[in-house]
Design a protein around this motif. Structure first.
Motif, short mmCIF file in Angstrom:
data_model
loop_
_atom_site.label_atom_id
_atom_site.label_comp_id
_atom_site.label_asym_id
_atom_site.label_seq_id
_atom_site.Cartn_x
_atom_site.Cartn_y
_atom_site.Cartn_z
N SER A 96 0.83 -1.19 0.13
CA SER A 96 0.10 -0.11 -0.08
C SER A 96 0.94 1.29 0.08
CB SER A 96 -1.07 0.10 1.17
OG SER A 96 -1.90 -1.22 1.20
N ARG A 97 1.91 1.30 -0.74
CA ARG A 97 2.74 2.60 -0.75
C ARG A 97 2.04 3.62 -1.55
NH1 ARG A 97 5.19 -1.48 -3.74
NH2 ARG A 97 5.99 -0.89 -5.81
N PHE A 98 2.51 4.94 -1.04
CA PHE A 98 1.81 6.07 -1.85
C PHE A 98 2.70 7.09 -2.11
CE2 PHE A 98 -0.44 10.11 -1.32
CZ PHE A 98 -1.10 10.08 -2.26
N GLY A 99 2.93 7.53 -3.28
CA GLY A 99 3.80 8.85 -3.52
C GLY A 99 5.05 7.97 -4.06
N ALA A 100 6.05 9.13 -4.24
CA ALA A 100 7.55 8.64 -4.78
C ALA A 100 8.51 8.33 -3.82
CB ALA A 100 7.97 9.91 -5.71
N GLN A 101 8.39 8.62 -2.53
CA GLN A 101 9.51 8.24 -1.45
C GLN A 101 9.29 6.81 -1.13
OE1 GLN A 101 8.91 10.06 2.44
NE2 GLN A 101 6.55 10.25 2.03
N GLU A 102 10.39 6.42 -0.74
CA GLU A 102 10.73 5.06 -0.33
C GLU A 102 9.92 4.64 0.87
OE1 GLU A 102 14.43 1.95 0.91
OE2 GLU A 102 14.85 4.07 0.60
N TRP A 103 9.31 3.54 0.89
CA TRP A 103 8.55 3.02 1.99
C TRP A 103 9.28 1.52 2.68
CZ3 TRP A 103 2.65 3.75 2.85
CH2 TRP A 103 2.32 5.00 2.42
N LEU A 104 8.63 1.25 3.67
CA LEU A 104 9.36 0.11 4.24
C LEU A 104 9.12 -0.93 3.30
CD1 LEU A 104 7.66 0.01 7.65
CD2 LEU A 104 9.96 0.61 7.29
N GLN A 105 10.47 -1.82 3.41
CA GLN A 105 10.78 -2.81 2.22
C GLN A 105 10.93 -4.08 3.03
OE1 GLN A 105 12.74 -2.28 -1.44
NE2 GLN A 105 12.84 -0.17 -1.00
N PRO A 106 10.78 -5.41 2.24
CA PRO A 106 10.43 -5.64 0.95
C PRO A 106 8.87 -5.43 0.70
CG PRO A 106 10.63 -7.69 2.13
CD PRO A 106 10.97 -6.62 3.08
N TYR A 107 8.73 -4.93 -0.66
CA TYR A 107 7.29 -4.48 -0.90
C TYR A 107 6.66 -6.01 -1.43
CZ TYR A 107 9.25 0.34 -1.55
OH TYR A 107 9.71 1.43 -1.43
N THR A 108 5.58 -6.06 -0.91
CA THR A 108 4.73 -7.11 -1.26
C THR A 108 4.34 -7.36 -2.86
OG1 THR A 108 3.01 -6.90 0.69
CG2 THR A 108 2.23 -8.20 -0.91
N ASP A 109 4.16 -6.49 -3.59
CA ASP A 109 3.94 -6.88 -5.11
C ASP A 109 5.03 -7.28 -5.57
OD1 ASP A 109 5.02 -4.26 -4.94
OD2 ASP A 109 3.65 -3.17 -6.11
N LYS A 110 6.28 -6.67 -5.41
CA LYS A 110 7.45 -7.09 -5.89
C LYS A 110 8.03 -8.41 -5.69
CE LYS A 110 8.12 -3.00 -8.06
NZ LYS A 110 7.85 -2.94 -9.62
N THR A 111 7.59 -8.65 -4.12
CA THR A 111 7.86 -9.96 -3.71
C THR A 111 7.42 -11.08 -4.35
OG1 THR A 111 8.69 -9.05 -1.59
CG2 THR A 111 8.33 -11.18 -1.55
N VAL A 112 5.97 -11.02 -4.63
CA VAL A 112 5.37 -12.18 -5.34
C VAL A 112 5.60 -12.26 -6.80
CG1 VAL A 112 3.36 -11.51 -3.51
CG2 VAL A 112 3.31 -10.75 -5.95
N GLU A 113 6.04 -11.22 -7.25
CA GLU A 113 6.55 -11.57 -8.65
C GLU A 113 7.94 -12.07 -8.72
OE1 GLU A 113 7.20 -7.48 -10.34
OE2 GLU A 113 4.87 -7.24 -10.55
N ARG A 114 8.89 -11.77 -7.71
CA ARG A 114 10.23 -12.47 -7.58
C ARG A 114 9.86 -13.87 -7.22
NH1 ARG A 114 12.64 -13.97 -3.25
NH2 ARG A 114 11.46 -12.64 -1.74
N LEU A 115 9.09 -14.13 -6.43
CA LEU A 115 8.72 -15.59 -5.94
C LEU A 115 8.55 -16.52 -6.99
CD1 LEU A 115 7.14 -15.11 -2.47
CD2 LEU A 115 9.48 -16.06 -3.01
N ALA A 116 7.43 -15.89 -7.87
CA ALA A 116 6.89 -16.60 -8.89
C ALA A 116 8.00 -16.85 -9.96
CB ALA A 116 5.72 -15.92 -9.68
N LYS A 117 8.94 -15.98 -10.24
CA LYS A 117 10.19 -16.05 -11.05
C LYS A 117 11.13 -16.96 -10.81
CE LYS A 117 9.37 -11.64 -13.34
NZ LYS A 117 9.58 -10.10 -13.42
N GLU A 118 11.23 -17.27 -9.40
CA GLU A 118 12.14 -18.11 -8.75
C GLU A 118 11.44 -19.60 -8.76
OE1 GLU A 118 13.05 -16.34 -4.89
OE2 GLU A 118 14.45 -14.96 -5.79
N GLY A 119 10.53 -19.66 -9.28
CA GLY A 119 9.69 -21.12 -9.27
C GLY A 119 8.83 -21.34 -7.91
N ILE A 120 8.42 -20.49 -7.27
CA ILE A 120 7.49 -20.71 -6.19
C ILE A 120 6.25 -20.69 -6.97
CG2 ILE A 120 6.51 -19.95 -4.03
CD1 ILE A 120 9.36 -21.23 -3.83
#
Length: 350
Positions: A261-285
């Motif tokens: 749920s990040r909003f705006g251009a500044q950095e938010w707490l990471q790791p981001y949920t959307d980026k993580t699920v993409e990474r997991l899928a690409k890693e074979g999960i």
């Protein structure tokens, strides 16, 4: 004239609507974030204006932020957010799920506290309706000289718990006969909360036709600068997940932490949920489940953002099975958390 007669006479002379001097009721007020009154442009505009004008939410100087808010955000975001809300809207009651579930929590808490005869239960929103001020005024009018405020946020953040408390005290500042106030502290590590989450997760996973390879605990994010300045929210989230892993007997690979749920251009707490699920899928999960321990009830961020957006991102990236585990809501486990904490904090009052 006896003392009792004098008291009765004095009570009879009070202006209409004013509680008697010897009132001794305790009001329990469940506080949640808030919700728009409708999905059309103007209800969304009013809600977003109140929410995004809160300096606890947006810490930019008003001279910088308000031209952006009124010139860009409030001209484009109401329509987009309204479409998202429309997908999850409770059309039977014409309200958002957050509104429905928070009311249900209050309605179930009332009979659970029937043995405490001087306690009344109500609920309010930080933004939108029913407003914190209106509910505080109603409780005082009903004779409550003490209020237990329960911000329904397990993990503390200045953007949630603090602003809910701020709003309550702002409302009480306008009441001449302000009641005494207690606030329920963050409950991110309370055993009853961890046990409720674990039971809910196990029950839901048992109903699936697949076993997730990874279970993600996804928390609402906050801007990283807020955390760097001392907001304990990130630490609270990590501790909740650590305790939950221990209760379930899982390791750090089975259950991970992300922020959404990040909003705006500044950095938010990471790791981001959307980026993580993409990474997991690409890693074979291929099979995952997501739970939202930072939300007391299901809402736009869980039902639409996780249940639709993040799900689609995972499947598009190559994932095959996805499950969203509901929030505790007004389930027996969820209500046990609320009742247990309320009873503890009422000691000496009720």
């Amino acid at each position: 004239m006896t003392i009792a007669t004098q008291a009765a006479a004095s009570k009879d002379q009070l202006p209409a609507g004013r509680p008697p001097v010897n009132a001794a009721k305790v009001g329990v007020m469940l506080l949640n974030l808030g919700t728009p009154d409708g999905t059309d442009f103007w209800p969304m505009w009013r809600y977003l204006r109140e929410f995004l004008s809160d300096p606890r939410i947006i810490e930019l100087n008003k001279a910088i932020w308000y031209p952006i808010l009124y010139g860009l955000v409030l001209t484009t975001r109401p329509q987009k957010s309204g479409a998202n809300y429309a997908r999850i809207w409770n059309r039977e009651k014409n309200e958002s799920p957050l509104h429905t579930f928070t009311r249900a929590q209050a309605e179930k808490l009332k009979p659970a506290l029937d043995d405490l005869q001087n306690v009344t239960v109500d609920w309010a929103m930080r933004y939108g309706n029913p407003s914190t001020a209106s509910v505080a005024e109603r409780l005082v009018a009903e004779g409550c000289d003490r209020i237990l405020a329960f911000p329904l946020y397990p993990q503390y953040s200045a953007t949630t718990t603090a602003t809910a408390n701020d709003q309550l005290f702002r409302a009480l500042a306008k009441i001449r006969r302000a009641p005494a106030v207690r606030t329920v502290p963050p409950y991110y590590a309370e055993p009853v909360y961890i046990e409720a989450l674990a039971a809910s997760i196990e029950r839901h996973l048992a109903s699936l036709d697949f076993e997730p390879e990874v279970v993600i605990t996804s928390y609402h994010g906050i801007p990283k600068p807020y955390s760097d300045k001392g907001d304990p929210y990130r630490a609270h989230c990590l501790e909740t997940t650590r305790l939950l892993r221990g209760k379930l007997g899982w390791d750090e690979k089975k259950m991970i932490v992300t922020f959404q749920s990040r909003f705006g251009a500044q950095e938010w707490l990471q790791p981001y949920t959307d980026k993580t699920v993409e990474r997991l899928a690409k890693e074979g999960i291929r099979r995952i489940a997501i739970v939202n321990p930072g939300f007391s009830v299901d809402c736009i961020e869980t039902l639409d953002e996780i249940g639709r957006e993040v799900r689609d991102e995972f499947l598009h990236a190559g994932g095959e099975k996805f499950a969203h585990i509901p929030c505790l809501n007004d389930s027996p486990e969820g209500m046990n958390v609320i009742e247990t904490l309320v009873r503890r904090e009422l000691v000496g009052w009720a």
